[in-house]
Design an enzyme around this catalytic site. Structure first.
Site, PDB file in Angstrom:
ATOM      1  N   TYR A  60      -5.478 -11.677   2.628  1.00 54.29           N
ATOM      2  CA  TYR A  60      -4.704 -12.694   1.916  1.00 54.29           C
ATOM      3  C   TYR A  60      -4.265 -13.801   2.861  1.00 54.29           C
ATOM      4  CZ  TYR A  60      -0.666  -9.891   3.446  1.00 54.29           C
ATOM      5  OH  TYR A  60       0.253  -9.187   4.175  1.00 54.29           O
ATOM      6  N   HIS A 102       6.815  -7.477  -5.149  1.00 54.74           N
ATOM      7  CA  HIS A 102       7.562  -8.382  -4.294  1.00 54.74           C
ATOM      8  C   HIS A 102       7.223  -9.809  -4.700  1.00 54.74           C
ATOM      9  CE1 HIS A 102       3.835  -8.547  -1.843  1.00 54.74           C
ATOM     10  NE2 HIS A 102       4.304  -9.704  -1.422  1.00 54.74           N
TER      11      HIS A 102
END
Length: 152
Positions: free
Chosen positions: A120, A52
């Site tokens: 993240y 992605h």
């Protein structure tokens, strides 16, 4: 290396109690231009989560447990590294922070026999009504990445 991708090697401060390491600081704008969101995810051994990319946000990845093969592919038409692929081995064996700029496709495969955890940070918060998540199949013929381990 793909243009604008950055790697920060983490420094572990160890003693008889364990260790401490800084991940990202507000005085490191070269890593994260602004803070949007922090997220935490876990994947099982052998899982491939790819690919992605984002049009509006940068990602900053860290694997605190387990190990992963991280693959980046530069989709940006204005980049001098357009079409290049980078591979990073991240996790317990190589504790690094990896900045993934917007327009760079990314994904990973969990290595070894235990799950991998990723934490993240992004420069934008996730918007479920207008998600900045563009998907590409893990076996996309343009990226043409071989996810199999090569026994040597």
């Amino acid at each position: 290396m793909i243009d604008e991708v950055k790697v920060k090697k983490l420094v572990k401060h160890c003693d008889d109690r364990g260790f401490f390491a800084e991940l990202v600081r507000d005085d490191e704008p070269e890593l994260l231009s602004k803070f949007g969101q922090a997220s935490w995810s876990m994947s099982y051994p052998g899982v491939i989560k790819a690919f992605h990319y984002h049009e509006n946000q940068d990602d900053l990845w860290f694997f605190p447990s387990g190990n992963a093969q991280v693959v980046l592919y530069d989709l940006r038409k204005t980049s001098f590294t357009q079409g290049e692929t980078d591979v990073f081995y991240m996790g317990e064996e190589n504790p690094i922070m990896l900045l993934i700029p917007k327009g760079v496709a990314h994904g990973y495969r969990v290595l070894g026999q235990k799950p991998a955890t990723i934490i993240y940070f992004t420069t934008e918060s996730y918007n479920p009504n207008d998600p900045d998540e563009k998907r590409i199949p893990w076996d996309d013929p343009v990226i043409n990445f071989n996810w199999e381990t090569r026994n040597r």
